[in-house]
Design an enzyme around this catalytic site. Structure first.
Site, PDB file in Angstrom:
ATOM      1  N   LYS A  55      84.461-136.873  31.105  1.00 55.16           N
ATOM      2  CA  LYS A  55      83.209-136.640  30.369  1.00 55.16           C
ATOM      3  C   LYS A  55      83.307-137.193  28.953  1.00 55.16           C
ATOM      4  CE  LYS A  55      82.046-132.800  33.312  1.00 55.16           C
ATOM      5  NZ  LYS A  55      82.189-131.384  33.657  1.00 55.16           N
ATOM      6  N   GLN A  99      83.218-126.224  30.260  1.00 58.11           N
ATOM      7  CA  GLN A  99      83.812-126.550  31.562  1.00 58.11           C
ATOM      8  C   GLN A  99      84.138-125.261  32.324  1.00 58.11           C
ATOM      9  OE1 GLN A  99      84.217-129.770  32.791  1.00 58.11           O
ATOM     10  NE2 GLN A  99      84.761-128.736  34.690  1.00 58.11           N
ATOM     11  N   ASP A 122      74.267-128.680  30.803  1.00 56.99           N
ATOM     12  CA  ASP A 122      74.623-128.376  32.191  1.00 56.99           C
ATOM     13  C   ASP A 122      73.466-127.663  32.893  1.00 56.99           C
ATOM     14  OD1 ASP A 122      76.751-129.099  33.700  1.00 56.99           O
ATOM     15  OD2 ASP A 122      78.050-127.413  33.156  1.00 56.99           O
TER      16      ASP A 122
END
Ligand code: NDP
Length: 301
Positions: A55, A99, A122
């Site tokens: 990422k 994460q 997200d």
């Protein structure tokens, strides 16, 4: 017998990345605005470290400001929340990605709820889930967004298609179903309590599998000519007994690919399908977030 078209995640992900890179360059030239992504990882889970590295690298590669915060596995919730709050107010950061999974002592819901909804790239904050469900502009979870890009590229207009989504998770199944509904499909969401799942799947012009059970969906569950999006990522031993005995594993999806390919019109492979789209869509979401935070129209991919 003709085999299904392969929906190549590599091709579509590259297309998204190139498009985002061009948009980022334009945004910097026109508005002096550089989209920024902050990634937080807690602990040293090897898979998470790989994802986080990718990422960071990919956001830099498309010209974004990129920062990764690596916290020790025993970090207290208060310290994590403090970092999230600092990033919420950092003008260089337009997207914050936490994460997952977090170490067991940290409450995921509390941590996700602390991210400002406008920076929630997200798409997991309840505000974004609510916006999506009510048809308002939302930041949408990345994997479902990737599924929709692949479907639109393969089928064009989705209006009136019968879509079956197997799986109802907050991360994949539910948001995919919402997006298919927004695209004017007739949507069924199936799950572990669904009766005669095979018959339900056989109705689908579009079948999205997000279950987490290796090759559960068989070829004869698929309507001839259907488009199959296999989100599942399952690690299983090799069929070859020697390789299996040596402990070697491979990735397979939730769909029995070889069988499905004989019946479907188009299908995503695993690996090489949806998985590759997820990070590309994270970049797209970061760009969208940056534009919205500066009062600009969202990015149209
Ligand atoms: P979850 O475990 O959160 O959800 C699985 C869903 O599948 C649940 O809704 C469950 O039903 C349903 N289910 C389980 N067993 C059955 C069954 N026998 N019949 C019908 N439905 C069943 O998983 P996720 O949604 O997070 O992930 C699904 C898969 O997608 C996993 O393989 C994961 O690794 C992969 N994934 C891939 C990503 C990518 O980038 N390509 C990103 C995220 C996930 P119920 O609700 O009734 O329990």
């Amino acid at each position: 017998m003709p085999q299904a078209q392969i929906i190549d995640g590599k091709v579509y992900a590259e297309r998204v990345r190139l498009s985002v890179a061009a948009q980022v360059a334009q945004l910097r030239a026109d508005h002096g605005l550089q989209p920024g992504l902050a990634v937080i990882v807690v602990g040293d889970d090897p898979a998470s470290q790989v994802y986080v590295k990718s990422k960071g690298e990919q956001s830099q590669a498309v010209g974004m400001y990129s920062v990764t915060h690596r916290l020790a596995g025993d970090t207290e919730l208060a310290a994590l929340l403090e970092l999230i709050e600092a990033l919420n107010t950092d003008p260089r950061v337009h997207g914050i990605l936490l994460q997952l999974p977090l170490p067991g002592h940290l409450d995921t819901r509390t941590a996700l709820a602390a991210i400002h909804p406008d920076k929630d790239v997200d798409g997991l904050h309840v505000v974004n889930a609510g916006r999506l469900a009510s048809g308002e502009p939302a930041l949408t979870p990345c994997t479902p967004l990737g599924c929709m890009i692949m479907l639109r590229e393969t089928l064009g207009d989705l209006t009136g298609k019968t879509a079956v989504v197997v799986g109802r998770s907050v991360l994949v199944g539910r948001p995919v179903a919402q997006l298919l509904l927004q695209a004017d499909c007739t949507v069924t969401i199936a799950h572990s309590r669904t009766r005669d799942l095979a018959a339900v799947c056989r109705q689908a012009d579009i079948l999205v599998a997000a279950v987490g059970r290796p090759q559960m969906i068989r070829g004869d569950w698929i309507k001839p000519g259907a488009t199959v999006i296999d989100v599942g990522i399952n690690r299983v031993p090799f069929d070859n007994p020697e390789k299996a005995a040596a402990g070697r594993t491979k990735l397979v999806g939730d769909v029995a690919f070889k069988e499905a390919r004989e019946v479907a019109g188009a299908i995503t492979p695993v690996p090489g399908g949806v998985g590759l789209m997820t990070v590309a869509c994270l970049l797209q979401n970061t760009l969208t977030a940056a534009r919205r935070q500066h009062g600009l129209e969202p990015f149209e991919g």
